[in-house]
Design a protein around this motif. Structure first.
Motif, short mmCIF file in Angstrom:
data_model
loop_
_atom_site.label_atom_id
_atom_site.label_comp_id
_atom_site.label_asym_id
_atom_site.label_seq_id
_atom_site.Cartn_x
_atom_site.Cartn_y
_atom_site.Cartn_z
N VAL B 69 0.84 -1.21 0.00
CA VAL B 69 0.00 0.00 0.00
C VAL B 69 0.87 1.26 0.00
N MET B 70 1.95 1.21 0.77
CA MET B 70 2.82 2.38 0.83
C MET B 70 3.59 2.57 -0.47
N VAL B 71 3.98 1.47 -1.08
CA VAL B 71 4.66 1.59 -2.38
C VAL B 71 3.73 2.29 -3.36
N LEU B 72 2.47 1.87 -3.39
CA LEU B 72 1.48 2.49 -4.29
C LEU B 72 1.36 3.99 -4.02
N LEU B 73 1.25 4.34 -2.74
CA LEU B 73 1.07 5.75 -2.40
C LEU B 73 2.31 6.58 -2.76
N TRP B 74 3.48 6.05 -2.50
CA TRP B 74 4.70 6.79 -2.84
C TRP B 74 4.83 6.97 -4.34
N PHE B 75 4.52 5.91 -5.07
CA PHE B 75 4.59 6.03 -6.53
C PHE B 75 3.60 7.10 -7.00
N GLN B 76 2.43 7.19 -6.34
CA GLN B 76 1.43 8.17 -6.76
C GLN B 76 1.82 9.59 -6.34
N PRO B 81 4.34 10.72 -11.19
CA PRO B 81 3.87 11.90 -11.93
C PRO B 81 5.00 12.77 -12.49
N PRO B 82 6.03 13.13 -11.72
CA PRO B 82 7.08 13.96 -12.30
C PRO B 82 7.78 13.29 -13.48
N VAL B 83 8.03 11.98 -13.36
CA VAL B 83 8.73 11.28 -14.44
C VAL B 83 7.88 11.25 -15.71
N VAL B 84 6.60 10.95 -15.54
CA VAL B 84 5.72 10.88 -16.71
C VAL B 84 5.60 12.26 -17.37
N HIS B 85 5.46 13.33 -16.55
CA HIS B 85 5.34 14.67 -17.11
C HIS B 85 6.61 15.09 -17.83
N TRP B 86 7.75 14.60 -17.29
CA TRP B 86 9.03 14.97 -17.88
C TRP B 86 9.23 14.22 -19.20
N LEU B 87 8.84 12.95 -19.23
CA LEU B 87 9.02 12.14 -20.43
C LEU B 87 8.02 12.51 -21.52
N PHE B 88 6.75 12.69 -21.11
CA PHE B 88 5.69 12.97 -22.08
C PHE B 88 4.92 14.21 -21.62
N PRO B 89 5.47 15.41 -21.86
CA PRO B 89 4.86 16.62 -21.30
C PRO B 89 3.42 16.84 -21.78
N ASN B 90 3.11 16.41 -23.01
CA ASN B 90 1.79 16.74 -23.54
C ASN B 90 0.82 15.57 -23.56
N ALA B 91 1.29 14.42 -23.11
CA ALA B 91 0.45 13.25 -23.23
C ALA B 91 -0.70 13.29 -22.23
N ASN B 92 -1.73 12.54 -22.59
CA ASN B 92 -2.93 12.54 -21.76
C ASN B 92 -3.25 11.13 -21.32
N LEU B 97 -3.36 4.55 -13.82
CA LEU B 97 -3.09 3.23 -14.37
C LEU B 97 -1.57 3.03 -14.50
N ILE B 98 -0.87 4.09 -14.97
CA ILE B 98 0.60 4.02 -15.09
C ILE B 98 1.21 3.80 -13.71
N ILE B 99 0.67 4.49 -12.71
CA ILE B 99 1.19 4.33 -11.34
C ILE B 99 1.01 2.89 -10.89
N ALA B 100 -0.17 2.33 -11.15
CA ALA B 100 -0.42 0.94 -10.73
C ALA B 100 0.53 -0.02 -11.45
N PHE B 101 0.68 0.17 -12.78
CA PHE B 101 1.59 -0.69 -13.55
C PHE B 101 2.99 -0.66 -12.96
N THR B 102 3.54 0.54 -12.79
CA THR B 102 4.94 0.64 -12.37
C THR B 102 5.11 0.15 -10.93
N ALA B 103 4.21 0.59 -10.03
CA ALA B 103 4.36 0.19 -8.63
C ALA B 103 4.32 -1.34 -8.50
#
Lengths: 242, 225
Positions: B69-76, B81-92, B97-103
């Protein structure tokens, strides 16, 4: 071709090999015998660098086994080895056991590797078993496949580490026959074995080891007719009496 | 006495199915990425290089000491979020779901790594020597000889871990993702039949997991024979 000079090896404080030296010429068949724990298996594994050693030098056709800059995988690919417990790859068919290193190490094509594999399976009398898996074969058959697998690499020499010790008595001869043929065709061989019949038939020299030392290293006839040391004499009387 | 009212469930089945798809996606991604990453970590952990093996061991210990549970919360909250925004600034993307996949993938990798390490270590030393004697490099013998045998032995354990993962995926409700359990809970809340929906969801988990465990047991029998 294989030159072993003053090899010493320790397992911690235990001195397994003590200043072992010998030479194996091209085409020569050398049998290594001795009581268990005498270091003979360790010595043969040092020859292709499967066991490291702390002192001395082993040179195979000009390449030093222990040197840091030596490409060991490349050197090992040129020296065949057969193990006591066969060590076929159980997840691969007999044919794949013979082709995998040809393809992945020597970069031979699939068809070339298979052709070679079938020729060698003919040689050891197991062509009909090419599609089987190792677990479906008897011990003697597995060991013959293991010999064929080593030969598939076109080795310049073959090392045998107690190739018949794990076999049921009735299967020993089928493996020895393959080895005798190989010896008679001029293969350079170093064979750790207790099969003195094999030694008498094809060996050029016999090395007797005891407690990590090479105690005798002499032409076959000399060794069997009048061993120099009491230790070898005792060993021979024990092993030949039955 | 409480009387059950199951009438809201049939109408909710399409929503529940959507939720199940999310659950299955998370499970599948976590299995595939977790096993790939877990294999790399297991191999690093067994490597002769002490820096690499320490790094791998630290990874495993770290993730196995933190509640999921804590891993999920930390990833969220901090990591994804910062990594996804940095990699894909304009993506929607659906960020949750990405958080769940990676965590899940990173978390499961630490468990798979231990299973795979045990599998690698169970392969006899003689196999390594035989491969070396044929001229194989460390990488080649791992790929061609050790891992194929290790994975065969590990299949039951890997599948058991996958079943646990399938159940654990219900924890994504803490990051607000509507997986099968999340949908069941939401539908229950909004229709007033909370108990029925939770019972129904539990029954579905039970049936699926029992079926899968039976398959694993059969497989185990066939492998050990």
């Amino acid at each position: 071709m294989i030159s072993i000079r003053d090899i010493s090896k320790w397992y911690g404080a235990f001195h397994v090999l003590k200043d072992c030296s010998t030479e194996i010429q091209k085409g020569e068949v050398v049998v290594v015998c001795g009581p268990s724990g005498s270091g003979k298996s360790t010595l043969i594994k040092c020859v292709n660098g499967l066991e490291p050693f702390q002192k001395g030098e082993i040179v195979i056709e000009g390449t030093s086994v222990g040197a840091k800059k030596t490409n060991l995988p490349k050197l090992r690919a040129r020296v065949g080895m057969v193990f006591q417990h066969f060590e076929l790859f159980p997840h691969l068919s007999v044919l794949q056991n013979l082709t995998i290193a040809q393809c992945r190490v020597l970069r031979r094509s699939a068809s070339e590797s298979e052709e070679k594999a079938f020729r060698l399976l003919d040689l050891v009398g197991l062509r009909a078993h090419a599609r089987k898996f190792p677990a479906q074969l008897s011990g003697g058959q597995q060991q013959r496949v293991a010999i064929a697998r080593a030969l598939a690499m076109d080795p310049i020499a073959m090392l045998f580490d107690e190739p018949t010790s794990a076999l049921d008595p009735e299967m020993i001869n089928e493996v020895l026959d393959v080895m005798v043929n190989l010896a008679q065709e001029g293969m350079t061989m170093m064979v750790v074995t207790h099969e003195m019949g094999f030694a008498k038939k094809v060996a050029d020299r016999v090395i007797f080891m005891d407690q990590g030392q090479i105690v005798e290293d002499r032409p076959k006839m000399d060794f069997f007719s009048r061993p120099n040391t009491d230790r070898a004499q005792q060993f021979l009387s024990k092993i030949l009496s039955h | 006495m409480y009387t059950f009212d199951w009438s809201s469930i049939p109408g909710s089945l399409p929503f529940l199915w959507q939720g199940m798809l999310v659950t299955l996606q998370i499970t599948l991604v976590a299995i595939v990425v977790g096993i790939l990453l877990g294999t790399i970590i297991a191999v690093l952990r067994l490597s002769k290089n002490s820096i690499l093996s320490t790094l791998a061991a630290t990874y495993v210990t770290l993730f196995r000491s933190i509640p999921l549970v804590m891993v999920l919360l930390w990833f969220q909250l901090a990591l994804v979020p910062p990594v996804v925004h940095w990699l894909f600034p304009n993506a929607n993307f659906d960020l949750n779901l990405i958080i769940a996949f990676t965590a899940f993938a990173f978390f499961e990798a630490s468990y798979y790594a231990e299973i795979i390490r045990a599998g690698i270590e169970s392969i006899a030393k003689g196999q390594v020597m035989a491969a070396q004697a044929l001229g194989m490099t460390d990488g080649a013998l791992m790929r061609l000889v050790i891992l194929p045998q290790a994975f065969r032995r590990m299949i039951p354990l890997l599948l058991t871990q996958a079943i646990i993962l399938f159940q654990d995926s219900s924890l994504v409700y803490v990051i607000g993702l509507a997986d099968f359990f999340g949908v069941a809970k939401n539908r229950g809340d909004s229709t007033g039949s909370e108990v029925e929906f939770i019972l129904f969801a539990g029954a579905v988990y039970l049936v699926l997991c029992l079926t899968l465990s039976t398959i694993v047991r059969q497989l185990q029998k066939r492998i050990t024979i």
